[in-house]
Structure formats: structure tokens, C-alpha cells
Write a protein that holds these residues in place. Structure first.
Motif, PDB file in Angstrom:
ATOM      1  N   UNK A 276       7.505  56.656  38.479  1.00 37.63           N
ATOM      2  CA  UNK A 276       7.740  55.216  38.409  1.00 37.63           C
ATOM      3  C   UNK A 276       9.008  54.895  37.629  1.00 37.63           C
ATOM      4  N   UNK A 277       9.312  55.715  36.606  1.00 36.32           N
ATOM      5  CA  UNK A 277      10.489  55.463  35.773  1.00 36.32           C
ATOM      6  C   UNK A 277      11.764  55.558  36.608  1.00 36.32           C
TER       7      UNK A 277
ATOM      8  N   UNK B 239      12.205  45.806  30.628  1.00 30.75           N
ATOM      9  CA  UNK B 239      11.169  45.719  29.594  1.00 30.75           C
ATOM     10  C   UNK B 239      10.250  46.928  29.640  1.00 30.75           C
ATOM     11  N   UNK B 240       9.915  47.375  30.832  1.00 33.09           N
ATOM     12  CA  UNK B 240       9.044  48.551  30.939  1.00 33.09           C
ATOM     13  C   UNK B 240       9.746  49.804  30.446  1.00 33.09           C
ATOM     14  N   UNK B 241      11.022  49.952  30.774  1.00 33.15           N
ATOM     15  CA  UNK B 241      11.766  51.116  30.289  1.00 33.15           C
ATOM     16  C   UNK B 241      11.847  51.099  28.763  1.00 33.15           C
ATOM     17  N   UNK B 242      12.021  49.914  28.178  1.00 33.04           N
ATOM     18  CA  UNK B 242      12.042  49.808  26.721  1.00 33.04           C
ATOM     19  C   UNK B 242      10.683  50.155  26.133  1.00 33.04           C
ATOM     20  N   UNK B 243       9.621  49.748  26.796  1.00 32.14           N
ATOM     21  CA  UNK B 243       8.273  50.072  26.322  1.00 32.14           C
ATOM     22  C   UNK B 243       8.036  51.575  26.352  1.00 32.14           C
ATOM     23  N   UNK B 244       8.519  52.216  27.408  1.00 39.05           N
ATOM     24  CA  UNK B 244       8.342  53.664  27.546  1.00 39.05           C
ATOM     25  C   UNK B 244       9.074  54.412  26.440  1.00 39.05           C
ATOM     26  N   UNK B 245      10.305  53.971  26.112  1.00 40.10           N
ATOM     27  CA  UNK B 245      11.092  54.660  25.084  1.00 40.10           C
ATOM     28  C   UNK B 245      10.711  54.232  23.686  1.00 40.10           C
ATOM     29  N   UNK B 246      10.034  53.082  23.567  1.00 35.73           N
ATOM     30  CA  UNK B 246       9.692  52.579  22.246  1.00 35.73           C
ATOM     31  C   UNK B 246      10.887  52.029  21.505  1.00 35.73           C
TER      32      UNK B 246
END
Length: 435
Positions: free
Chosen positions: A357-358, A379-386
């Protein structure tokens, strides 16, 4: 002037037959009308008897043809009138329907319903006359009053089929559907969930689609579980054609916004798992179908029950992410909404990394999708990387490095690589800014 013999009239067109042919059930029609019935409209039953046309050979009725020609020669004026004016008496058919409805004990099958089906054809004028004569209300009452069992299934099936063919106006349908606190909706919902007559189930689904577009919101809320169980079965059935699938999805789109109870019951019926499996079917990227399924999932995932059902399915995340950049911008928008909701509330970061998905989210940002979908992807990519929101400038290089990792790499290794690369890129851009 001799009266037109009734057996000279085609049961479908209601005109005097020009080329009479007989089908395998023994009924004679005008060739053009029965050919249109079979080939153009796709029917496989005799319009009058409703028996299946196993052999669709059209046998010329030479004797009847000679009789018609002889009569036409002797009565030219009557023959011309019979060719132009349908021999159809709405009031007579309505009276016949009333008599059959009041017969005690009830008849096993109404003769008037197949007759109406044969007469309607594609004649809008006849539909209007029947509606004005009260046919919609009478036939709806027939559905309500007839017990739902094997003995009466033919009557109910014919009645629902006639209602669909009549294509009632919104006003007429709204009036009959809202009577007695939506009694017709409850009856059709029960029919949709029964297992012993597939055709009746399908006809009921198509009729409910029309009903829910006509009735007020109060009659769409707190619907019975039977309806949603039946719709889930229809969607799951591999024999269901596209039109019926779209009708079932249309019903869900109409009723899901009308109350939490509907959404809970749709989830309990197993609809989320069915939609996931449909989305995951190979290269099935039918635009309207995919968009409708993603809208339904979006609505269901607004509740915790829907999100749990999606992430509990082994292919849930992969099926939704798999439609990114494959269907349409509208599908991208809905798919990112669904993924963002489960990303926020369900902790599926590792799974998103594993199923690819990434990579799709990175590509979505790069190709310049619509603004909302792109922002959700970031936003999802930022959530994944923290870390902070992802800059588009770093995605192309990251994507190539991410894909270069061995397939056996753990999700933690992938996430570490992603975080490191985005951090390093952001540092480079900050130093360049200082210079």
C-alpha cells in the motif's frame, strides 16, 4: 362490417398479426413482436403462459395467416383500424384482476398478471393508463396479502415483475410504499432474503431500488436485518449479473446514511467481507461498480464495527489499496478515505507495508491526483514513519529504494528504511535552504 376475431390479435403488440408464428408453448404471436421479446429484451419465457421457451424456433402459422389475409380483403376498413389501434381495455383487465384477487379460495395463479406483462411491452401509454386506473396500488396489495410460501410463489413473482415493468411514477410508488408504516418495504425485504425462488429474489431487489429512491428518509431507517442478509447473498452469488449487483449496491447507498442501526446490520450480514472479495477479484475494474463498493465501504468504516470487519479480513487492506490508480479519481478519493480511517484507528501500518500500500500511496502523490486524495496519502505516509508530513520531492527516490528491498524484508526494516530516507532528505532540503 365484421368484427375482428380476437385470435387475429398478437398478445404482445395488440395489433392484427401480419406474420403469425407459433412458439414451442403453442401460443401464436406476430413474428416481429415475439422476435423483439426474445432477442431485444432477452426474455426466455412465453409472454402469455410464462413457460420456458426451451426451443426458440418460430414456426409459421400458415393456416392463421391465410385466414387473416382473407378477412383483411373482406374488411379493409376494420383491418386498417385494427392495425393502428390496440385492442386493449384497461378497465377490463383491472376488473379481471379484482375478481381474481377476491376469489375464495385463492387461485393458484392469476391469469390477468401474465396478460398485463404481455401487454405492457414497451408502450408507455399503456403503463400510464394502468397506473391511472390504480394498477400499482392493486398489485402492491396483492404482494402484501399473498402468503409467502411455495404454493403462492408464482403469484408473488408475477406481481413483483409486473410492478417492475410498469415503472411507476415516483409519486405512485411513494404512496404505496409508505402506506401502513412501510408495510410493502418489509414484505419486499422478506422476499429478498428467502432462498427458494431466485427470480423472485432478484425482482424484489430491483423493485426495492425504485422504492428507496422514492420514499422519505424515515422509511429508510431501522430496516429489517432480513433485507441486508438477502443483499449480501445477492452480492456474493457469482451468478448475479451486473444490473442486479448495481441494484443491490444502490439500495445500500440509499439506506446506509439513514441511521446507525442500518450500518450495524449491514456489517453483521457479512457485507464487508463480500465487498472485499469482490474488489480483490483479479483485474475486475468496472468503474461504476468499484466506485459504488468503495463508497459503501467508506460509509461502513465510519463506524468501529465496519473498520474491525475490514481489517479482520486477510485481504481487506490489500483489496482497497489495490484499486488506487487503477479505476478513477473518485475511486482514489474513496479508497484513501477508507485506508486513512483504518490507519488512524486500527494500527495497520505493518500490514500496509507488507501488501504494498505504501508504494501505491507514494505513486498517488507523484502522479498529481486530486488534492484531497494526495493529502490523505501524505498523512498516511507520515503516520507510517512517525514523522512530519512527507514532502513530495523525496518520494520518487524513496519509492525506488523501497521497491529494491528484498521481498522477505520485515515490515520493521521497511519502515526504518522509509523513516531514515525521508529524514535524510528533509535534512538536505533544510541545509539547502540555509545556504
Amino acid at each position: 362490417m365484421e368484427e375482428l376475431p380476437p385470435f387475429f390479435i398478437c398478445p404482445i403488440s395488440l395489433h392484427i398479426m401480419m406474420d403469425p408464428v407459433t412458439v414451442s408453448t403453442g401460443v401464436t404471436y406476430d413474428r416481429e413482436s415475439i422476435h423483439r421479446w426474445i432477442s431485444l429484451y432477452g426474455h426466455s419465457t412465453c409472454p402469455v403462459t410464462q413457460q420456458p421457451l426451451i426451443d426458440q424456433t418460430l414456426t409459421p402459422n400458415s393456416t392463421l395467416f391465410r385466414l387473416i389475409q382473407s378477412w383483411r380483403a373482406q374488411n379493409p376498413s376494420t383491418a386498417l383500424l385494427a392495425t393502428q389501434t390496440p385492442a386493449f381495455d384497461v378497465s377490463a383487465v383491472i376488473e379481471e384482476l379484482k375478481e381474481e384477487a377476491n376469489t375464495r379460495p385463492p387461485v393458484a395463479r392469476f391469469k390477468s398478471l401474465p396478460k398485463i406483462k404481455a401487454l405492457i411491452g414497451e408502450d408507455d401509454a399503456i403503463r400510464y393508463e394502468l397506473e391511472q386506473a390504480g394498477a400499482v396500488s392493486m398489485i402492491s396489495s396483492l404482494v402484501l396479502q399473498t402468503p409467502l410460501n411455495h404454493d403462492s410463489r408464482d403469484i408473488i413473482e408475477d406481481a413483483i415483475n409486473v410492478l417492475c415493468m410498469l415503472k411507476p411514477s415516483t409519486e405512485a410508488l411513494k404512496k404505496v410504499a409508505e402506506q401502513n408504516n412501510g408495510e410493502l418495504i418489509k414484505a419486499l425485504s422478506a422476499i429478498t432474503s428467502q432462498h427458494w425462488n431466485y427470480r423472485m429474489k432478484i425482482e424484489s431487489t430491483h423493485l426495492l431500488k425504485l422504492v428507496f429512491k422514492a420514499v422519505d428518509e424515515v422509511h429508510k431507517s431501522d430496516l429489517p436485518s432480513d433485507l441486508f442478509d438477502g443483499l449480501a447473498e445477492i452480492l456474493k452469488d457469482q451468478n448475479t449479473n451486473r444490473a442486479t449487483t448495481m441494484a443491490a449496491l444502490s439500495i445500500l447507498l440509499e439506506v446506509l446514511p439513514c441511521g446507525r442501526k442500518n450500518r450495524v446490520r449491514v456489517v453483521e450480514a457479512g457485507t464487508v467481507a463480500v465487498l472485499v472479495e469482490l474488489l480483490a477479484e483479479g483485474e475486475n475494474n468496472d468503474r461504476k461498480r468499484c466506485e459504488a463498493m468503495l463508497v459503501v465501504l467508506d460509509c461502513l468504516c465510519s463506524r468501529a464495527e465496519g473498520r474491525l470487519a475490514l481489517v479482520s479480513h486477510p485481504a481487506g487492506i490489500a483489496a482497497v489499496a489495490g484499486k488506487l490508480l487503477k479505476v478513477s479519481n473518485a475511486a482514489n478519493d474513496r479508497a484513501t478515505k477508507v485506508l486513512l480511517m483504518v490507519c488512524r484507528f486500527c494500527g495497520v501500518v505493518d500490514e500496509m507495508l507488507v501488501v504494498g500500500a505504501v508504494t501505491r500511496l507514494c505513486m498517488l502523490v507523484q502522479v498529481g491526483s486530486n488534492g484531497k486524495a494526495k493529502e490523505r496519502a501524505k498523512e498516511m505516509l507520515a503516520t507510517i514513519t512517525g514523522g512530519p508530513p512527507v514532502k513530495s520531492s523525496s518520494l520518487a527516490t524513496f519509492n525506488s529504494l523501497f521497491l529494491a528491498l528484498p521481498p522477505t524484508s520485515s515490515s520493521s526494516m521497511r519502515r526504518t528504511r522509509l523513516t531514515w530516507w525521508l529524514w535524510e532528505t528533509d535534512v538536505r532540503w533544510s541545509m539547502r535552504g540555509r545556504r
